[in-house]
Design a protein around this motif. Structure first.
Motif, PDB file in Angstrom:
ATOM      1  N   ALA A  65      -6.462   7.214   1.215  1.00 42.47           N
ATOM      2  CA  ALA A  65      -6.472   6.234   0.121  1.00 42.47           C
ATOM      3  C   ALA A  65      -5.190   5.424   0.210  1.00 42.47           C
ATOM      4  CB  ALA A  65      -6.593   6.919  -1.234  1.00 42.47           C
ATOM      5  N   GLU A  66      -5.156   4.303  -0.476  1.00 43.05           N
ATOM      6  CA  GLU A  66      -3.984   3.429  -0.386  1.00 43.05           C
ATOM      7  C   GLU A  66      -3.347   3.136  -1.730  1.00 43.05           C
ATOM      8  OE1 GLU A  66      -5.607  -1.046  -0.258  1.00 43.05           O
ATOM      9  OE2 GLU A  66      -6.125   0.099   1.540  1.00 43.05           O
ATOM     10  N   LYS A 112      -0.659   9.680   3.021  1.00 42.69           N
ATOM     11  CA  LYS A 112      -1.714   8.775   2.523  1.00 42.69           C
ATOM     12  C   LYS A 112      -3.089   9.440   2.559  1.00 42.69           C
ATOM     13  CE  LYS A 112       0.773   4.919   4.738  1.00 42.69           C
ATOM     14  NZ  LYS A 112       1.593   5.731   5.618  1.00 42.69           N
ATOM     15  N   SER A 113      -3.135  10.757   2.507  1.00 43.14           N
ATOM     16  CA  SER A 113      -4.418  11.457   2.604  1.00 43.14           C
ATOM     17  C   SER A 113      -4.416  12.688   1.717  1.00 43.14           C
ATOM     18  CB  SER A 113      -4.701  11.858   4.053  1.00 43.14           C
ATOM     19  OG  SER A 113      -3.728  12.771   4.514  1.00 43.14           O
ATOM     20  N   ARG A 122       0.820  -1.207   0.000  1.00 41.86           N
ATOM     21  CA  ARG A 122       0.000   0.000   0.000  1.00 41.86           C
ATOM     22  C   ARG A 122       0.858   1.263   0.000  1.00 41.86           C
ATOM     23  NH1 ARG A 122      -4.108  -1.585   4.956  1.00 41.86           N
ATOM     24  NH2 ARG A 122      -5.622  -2.807   3.756  1.00 41.86           N
ATOM     25  N   ASN A 123       0.387   2.285  -0.700  1.00 46.29           N
ATOM     26  CA  ASN A 123       1.010   3.615  -0.658  1.00 46.29           C
ATOM     27  C   ASN A 123       2.517   3.554  -0.885  1.00 46.29           C
ATOM     28  OD1 ASN A 123      -1.357   3.732   1.718  1.00 46.29           O
ATOM     29  ND2 ASN A 123      -1.387   5.418   0.259  1.00 46.29           N
ATOM     30  N   ILE A 147     -14.622  11.162  -6.067  1.00 48.99           N
ATOM     31  CA  ILE A 147     -13.244  10.769  -5.769  1.00 48.99           C
ATOM     32  C   ILE A 147     -12.538  10.372  -7.058  1.00 48.99           C
ATOM     33  CG2 ILE A 147     -11.766   9.234  -4.413  1.00 48.99           C
ATOM     34  CD1 ILE A 147     -13.409  11.191  -2.783  1.00 48.99           C
ATOM     35  N   TYR A 180      -0.112  13.632  -0.161  1.00 50.95           N
ATOM     36  CA  TYR A 180      -0.664  12.278  -0.255  1.00 50.95           C
ATOM     37  C   TYR A 180       0.445  11.226  -0.127  1.00 50.95           C
ATOM     38  CZ  TYR A 180      -2.630   8.016  -2.171  1.00 50.95           C
ATOM     39  OH  TYR A 180      -3.009   6.711  -2.341  1.00 50.95           O
ATOM     40  N   GLY A 237      -8.710   6.722  -5.236  1.00 51.91           N
ATOM     41  CA  GLY A 237      -9.719   6.104  -4.384  1.00 51.91           C
ATOM     42  C   GLY A 237     -10.200   4.757  -4.879  1.00 51.91           C
ATOM     43  N   TYR A 238      -9.847   4.389  -6.130  1.00 46.24           N
ATOM     44  CA  TYR A 238     -10.400   3.172  -6.718  1.00 46.24           C
ATOM     45  C   TYR A 238      -9.343   2.171  -7.187  1.00 46.24           C
ATOM     46  CZ  TYR A 238     -14.742   5.838  -6.790  1.00 46.24           C
ATOM     47  OH  TYR A 238     -15.845   6.570  -6.431  1.00 46.24           O
TER      48      TYR A 238
END
Length: 710
Positions: free
Chosen positions: A324-325, A313-314, A230-231, A277, A309, A281-282
């Motif tokens: 989001a990741e 992560k935001s 993630r991220n 979003i 971000y 976000g997807y």
């Protein structure tokens, strides 16, 4: 619709290796022979994961009869249901006449606020306004962002009301795996040793592992980390043609590849006008293609949001903060060699100005050195078995929530003076590689050390370049300690290859002279003593070069370009060669040998512009095509050496004097051009094949002239 079966020859069954046998034994039904994708693709412009989804359903076997039957079935499905843009009207007619027809197309959904309905647009079929119900959107939200390849049943019902779209969505099924058995995956992994598992993953990507070194395989697998972590923020810059963007466009239905020039705040994060979003976000991975380019226009607001971000992560939507990741990947092409960039700027030099910012760069967890990745050639592709990409994509997605970053702590500890961001970069890369290579967490001390060193090296490459841009940042010792307290330093490969240019605190500082132990191409042994690297060798005085005319007799030996031409070309930044006869293989080889000699004598951090003026081969299209191929190969090879090679084709019979001219004032008149050697054998045991001085000469004359005003 037209069949594509006759456009691609049937793939012959390759000899199954021991590894392929084991792959089919331990992963039945979720692996496929990788050369089958080309066999079924025809002229269908669809991602590989779409084709392998179908092949995984009908041809996931090692039985040749089953494979051939599966290929026929997939071809039939594509022929009957894949929508070619050029045949969209025919497909629409089929739907109208039959009342219902199944299609394979890319579907994007948007919300029509005025009508309060979701409407689908079919990319190839060319229809829009097709109503989609809310439960479908809730089940497949990616339809709203970027579009998803789907298998759909489309119905036709005409209404007198002109406002009503006649197309009706009967059913929709995104092309991606619905589920998999994680325990079975981990159990089967235990049946492979590390080397076998790495090769299985390489074949799953589509490459023949025999064509790659261990380090080369790791670079390919590094590209998978954003899918499993993630991220994760990854950058890869390097020459064209190394497959930097392939993974992110073809490998997984969970990744989105977009052009760097198409990025906007609403598209990537949030549209404040409607609250929708964006991509982060997807999608699990958002990759920016063609990200390099100094003069590209960039949105400063976008850069600021991206920095926030990538660090936290935001991102903000008005007064609301959202998380989001999605991992961020930045890929782009370089136009200069590594030593040139190190001498004149830094390894991030190609990025747009707004991104050439220490605060942005410090958020990157790893830098893949694209210049070390081989340019993709036909023989690199695999005909062995690998995972159906949709299967391995789901495996990687399922592991994103796990954290393996502490697995090395039983044996090693990181350097105590590295920053939190450096540590995070190393940890995330290490965790990602662990999940890819050792998903069960079982790895030996040596295996853990190997991936720890890779993780440290990639983050060090980022940090060392930031230090060149921002001299206020503190230096960091990158390495690790083992349990007995022994220190293990980690260096990047370019640090060992180009020590004279690598260590520089600020980009405005003057580079040091090359150390005495630097070889002609700029490298030195990795184990060289650091103190020795600071000693400046006294340059040997250049011998006075001959002016005038010389004649050489046929059959004479002992002459080479290194003695005849290269000394006169040293120090030149622009060289022009006029020779009408650079057409055949041996003539192209002569030119490449001269380029090699120039490269050996120049500073590896300098660039030389070399222009060839020649004539196209007049002996037929096949020989002309060969000439083009030779010159293109020379261009690619010369670029690696810091020589920018260009060709100008003159009209036949317009070139009379064959010559070499330089911007340092030298003009060399070549009686025979570069073709001064007699025909020799092609035997690898003949010294003349490698060394020019052992070749017999043709009779020729050469004249050296110097314009002292240059």
């Amino acid at each position: 619709m037209s069949e594509t079966e006759n456009e691609t020859p049937e793939p012959s069954a390759p000899q199954q290796s021991d590894l392929d046998f084991k792959i089919n034994l331990l992963f039945p039904g979720v692996v496929v022979r990788k050369d089958l994708v080309k066999a079924v693709k025809g002229n269908a412009i669809v991602p590989s994961y779409v084709l392998e989804y179908l092949l995984g359903q009908y041809a996931a076997s090692d039985d040749e009869a089953t494979i051939q039957a599966g290929i026929d079935t997939v071809r039939k499905i594509l022929a009957e249901h894949y929508v070619h843009r050029s045949e969209s009207e025919l497909v629409k007619s089929t739907i109208k006449e039959r009342g219902r027809h199944r299609v394979i197309d890319k579907v994007t959904v948007s919300l029509n606020e005025k009508a309060d309905v979701y409407e689908a647009e079919f990319a190839n079929l060319g229809i829009k306004g097709v109503i989609v119900d809310s439960p479908t959107i809730k089940a497949h939200p990616k339809l709203l962002v970027g579009g998803v390849w789907c298998i759909c049943d489309i119905e036709y019902f005409h209404s007198e009301d002109q406002q009503v779209v006649p197309w009706i969505l009967g059913s929709i099924k995104p092309i991606q795996l619905s589920k998999f058995d994680a325990d079975q995956y981990l159990e089967a992994r235990r049946g492979f040793n590390t080397e076998e598992w790495v090769d299985l993953l390489m074949q799953s990507i589509g490459f023949n592992p025999e064509m790659f070194s261990r380090r080369g395989k790791f670079f390919q697998l590094m590209r998978l980390i954003p899918f499993v972590e993630r991220n994760y923020n990854l950058v890869e810059l390097g020459p064209k043609g190394t497959g930097k963007s392939h993974i992110f466009s073809e490998f997984s239905p969970h990744g989105m590849l977009i052009s760097g020039g198409e990025v906007t705040v609403p598209k990537l994060f949030v549209n404040n006008s409607n609250g929708r979003i964006g991509l982060v976000g997807y999608w699990d991975v958002v990759a920016f293609d063609e990200f390099a380019g100094k003069k590209k226009r960039t949105d400063k607001a976008l850069v600021d949001i991206m920095k926030n971000y990538m660090a936290n992560k935001s991102f903000s939507r008005g007064v609301e903060t959202l998380g989001a990741e999605a991992s961020m990947v930045f890929v782009g092409n370089t136009s200069h060699t590594v030593p040139y960039m190190l001498k004149n700027s830094d390894l991030f030099d190609e990025l747009p100005e707004a991104y050439h910012d220490p605060a942005f760069l410090d958020r990157l967890h790893h830098y893949i050195p694209g210049w070390e990745v081989d340019i993709i050639r036909g023989e690199m592709f695999s005909d062995g078995y690998g995972f159906v990409v949709d299967y391995i994509a789901e495996v990687l997605k399922s592991m994103r929530s796990q954290d393996y970053s502490d697995r090395y702590l039983q044996y090693f500890t990181l350097s105590p003076d590295i920053s939190t961001r450096d540590r995070d970069g190393v940890h995330k890369t290490f965790s990602g590689l662990m999940k890819i290579l050792y998903p069960g967490g079982e790895a030996t001390r040596e295996e853990l050390e190997e991936i720890l060193r890779f993780a440290i090296e990639g983050r060090k490459r980022v940090k060392d370049q930031i230090l060149r841009i921002d001299s206020t940042m503190a230096e960091v010792k990158f390495g690790y300690l083992d349990k007995d307290g022994s220190w293990h330093a980690v260096a990047t490969l370019e640090e060992d290859e180009y020590p004279a240019y690598y260590h520089r605190v600020h980009k405005d500082a003057e580079p040091e002279e090359a150390p005495a132990d630097t070889d002609p191409l700029g490298g030195r042994a990795a184990s060289s003593d650091a103190a020795g690297a600071d000693k400046v060798a006294e340059p040997a005085p250049e011998p006075e070069l001959f002016h005038g005319h010389l004649e050489y007799r046929g059959g004479q030996r002992g002459v080479s370009y290194d003695a005849l031409l290269v000394p006169y070309l040293r120090g030149a930044s622009q060289i022009t060669i006029v020779d009408p006869y650079v057409r055949m293989f041996h003539q192209a080889r002569n030119l490449m040998e001269l380029i090699e000699g120039i490269a050996r004598r120049k500073d590896p951090a300098d660039e030389v512009a070399l222009k060839l003026v020649t004539v196209e081969n007049q002996d037929g299209p096949e020989k002309l095509q060969k000439q083009y191929e030779y010159l293109l190969q020379i261009k690619k090879s010369a670029a690696v050496l810091g020589i920018v090679f260009d060709v100008e084709f003159a009209e036949p019979h317009t070139i009379h004097d064959r010559s070499i001219t330089t911007d340092t004032g030298w003009r060399i008149l070549l009686g025979r051009g570069l073709d001064i050697f007699q025909r020799m054998s092609d035997s690898p045991f003949d010294l003349a094949t490698k060394y020019q001085k052992y070749r017999e000469l043709k009779a020729f004359g050469i004249t050296y002239l110097r314009d002292l005003d240059e």
